[in-house]
Design an enzyme around this catalytic site. Structure first.
Site, PDB file in Angstrom:
ATOM      1  N   HIS A   1     -38.312  13.638  23.056  1.00  0.00           N
ATOM      2  CA  HIS A   1     -37.597  14.600  22.210  1.00  0.00           C
ATOM      3  C   HIS A   1     -38.621  15.467  21.484  1.00  0.00           C
ATOM      4  CE1 HIS A   1     -34.463  16.386  19.926  1.00  0.00           C
ATOM      5  NE2 HIS A   1     -34.858  15.885  18.776  1.00  0.00           N
TER       6      HIS A   1
ATOM      7  N   CYS B   1     -34.462  20.190  25.225  1.00  0.00           N
ATOM      8  CA  CYS B   1     -35.129  20.062  23.930  1.00  0.00           C
ATOM      9  C   CYS B   1     -36.380  20.935  23.840  1.00  0.00           C
ATOM     10  CB  CYS B   1     -35.477  18.602  23.650  1.00  0.00           C
ATOM     11  SG  CYS B   1     -36.376  17.775  24.975  1.00  0.00           S
TER      12      CYS B   1
END
Length: 468
Positions: free
Chosen positions: A220, A96
């Protein structure tokens, strides 16, 4: 002999959410003059002076069943509503950070951000692909995966490889089991035996393990960037870029005014746990400080030449302290000079440096007043000293980031294993192991009341003080 290319590929390892790590990642990818810095507030006084090219928002993300709905599907990309924005879906769990950086920087102005030759070629080659295919291209890129994993700890790399192996083995076992089950006939069920048999207990334990895995929290990253007249939210788990708002056509307008409401909503959502951070993609602080220092060094030289032409006794009019420190302000100390990498680019970095310097030289040549030129000289020396301090601070900070990166990525396991083997050969391992302490003997007064034990203790104390 050139290094062999890994055509099969491998997993992405976990890297830390740290501005220094992300800045090092941009350097490894070949992106020039870009740095990531952490923001502690989103108000204009804390952000506007940095003039960020984009933002990266990091937050705690729970791996629950609902999270599967955020995974991209190929059906979502048949009619992509945003064709101009470069957007890649995240197909690898631990990639990510790289996805967020690429999604932001690939949409920045080419004149302001130089992403390097290799990434420029990669961007143009994948421009017409769908988000899923772009995500697959990122996950398969040897350059991106190598740069990403170069900043991970060796233990995290081994953990990613083990997880990939276990996942592949589990999928293989499930496929083999389903094939075997279909090929075999189902045995007849013995109702009498089944009625007497109690339900298996491991099922409950399995449900508990599944519940614990659902509650696991990961981090994230999503990006925010102004591009093509709008501000976009780029989340690799969403099917396409989300429009945050439109940019104003006014030259004084700031794209941060458009994105602030969306950031406040995100912070309010994840602010209870406090597990979020905000990084800004800005121009390299060292490059800016170096350009400023070079500007004032040239300013001082230009003013000095002009003063020499119109007034030979100008040095007597300058403050002696400033005149004494003029030469020192233009030279770095030996310790800071050694911190500059041998591969570092020499000269200036900003494209507007030459025009800015040309305008200043024009004003200096047109000036005929010796007093004004002396003030300009003193200002140049003072600003040169300030810029030199900024350059030295950035060099020291960069050296600290490099040292932390070496400590993080160095594999200490072989040394520790060999160290323990040497201790065992010398018979010193047992001495280092702390043996359990023996339990103390039970008191004689166990079973007596607290009052009775107190009376006995008082009697013992009296016996030690006097004789009857």
């Amino acid at each position: 002999m050139s290094e062999p290319i890994d055509l099969v590929g491998g997993p992405f390892a976990v890297i830390e959410s740290d501005p220094g790590v992300f800045t090092s990642l941009t350097r490894q990818l070949g992106i020039k003059n870009i740095e990531l810095t952490e923001l502690y507030d989103i108000e204009p006084w804390a952000v506007d002076h940095l003039q960020p090219h984009g933002l990266i928002f990091c937050f705690g993300w729970k791996k629950d069943k609902d999270a599967q709905d955020h995974r991209p599907h190929t059906d979502d990309f048949q009619n992509d509503p945003v064709e101009q924005v470069w957007f890649a879906n995240q197909l690898s769990d631990d990639a990510c950070a790289s996805h967020a950086i690429l999604n932001v920087l690939f949409n920045c102005d080419k004149e302001k951000v130089d992403i390097g030759e290799e990434l420029s070629f990669f961007r143009e080659e994948t421009r017409d692909m769908s988000g899923v295919m772009k995500g697959l291209a990122v996950s398969s890129s040897h350059l991106i995966r190598k740069a990403h994993n170069s900043l991970a700890r060796p233990a995290d790399i081994r953990g990613a490889q083990i997880t990939l192996a276990l996942t592949s083995l589990s999928a293989q076992k499930k496929a083999a089991k389903s094939t075997t089950t279909k090929s075999q006939a189902k045995p007849k069920r013995n109702t009498k035996t089944t009625a007497k048999t109690s339900p298996p207990k491991p099922a409950k334990k399995k449900e508990e393990n599944e519940k614990e895995s659902e509650d696991e929290e990961a981090y994230h990253f999503i990006g925010y960037v102004p591009a093509y007249g709008k501000v976009w939210e780029l989340d690799g788990f969403k099917s396409h870029p989300l429009e945050v708002g439109e940019l104003s056509s006014s030259p004084a307008a700031n794209w941060m005014d458009v994105v602030r409401p969306a950031l406040r909503m995100k912070m309010a959502k994840y602010g209870e746990s406090g597990r979020f951070s905000l990084l800004a993609v800005v121009d390299g602080l060292y490059e800016k400080a170096s350009d400023e220092w070079e500007y004032w060094k040239r300013e001082r030289k230009s003013v000095e030449r002009r003063l020499q032409d119109i007034d030979t006794g100008w040095k007597e009019k300058v403050d002696p302290t400033i005149l004494f420190s003029a030469d020192e302000a233009c030279v770095l100390s030996d310790s800071h000079q050694a911190m500059i990498p041998s591969t570092a680019r020499q000269g200036t970095f900003a494209s507007s440096f030459a025009s800015r310097r040309l305008e200043s030289d024009r004003k200096i040549i047109q000036e005929r007043d010796s007093a004004k030129l002396v003030k300009m000289y003193e200002t140049a020396v003072k600003e040169c000293l300030n810029a030199k301090v900024s350059v030295e601070d950035e060099l020291t900070r960069g050296k600290g980031i490099e040292t932390d990166c070496i400590k993080r990525t160095y594999d200490y396991e072989p040394f520790l294993c060999e160290f323990v083997k040497c201790l065992h050969a010398e018979g010193l391992v047992d001495a280092l192991i702390e043996k359990p302490k023996p339990k103390k003997a039970a008191a004689n007064g166990r079973g007596k009341s607290r009052k009775k034990m107190k009376l006995d203790d008082d009697a013992d104390e009296d016996d030690g003080k006097w004789e009857p």
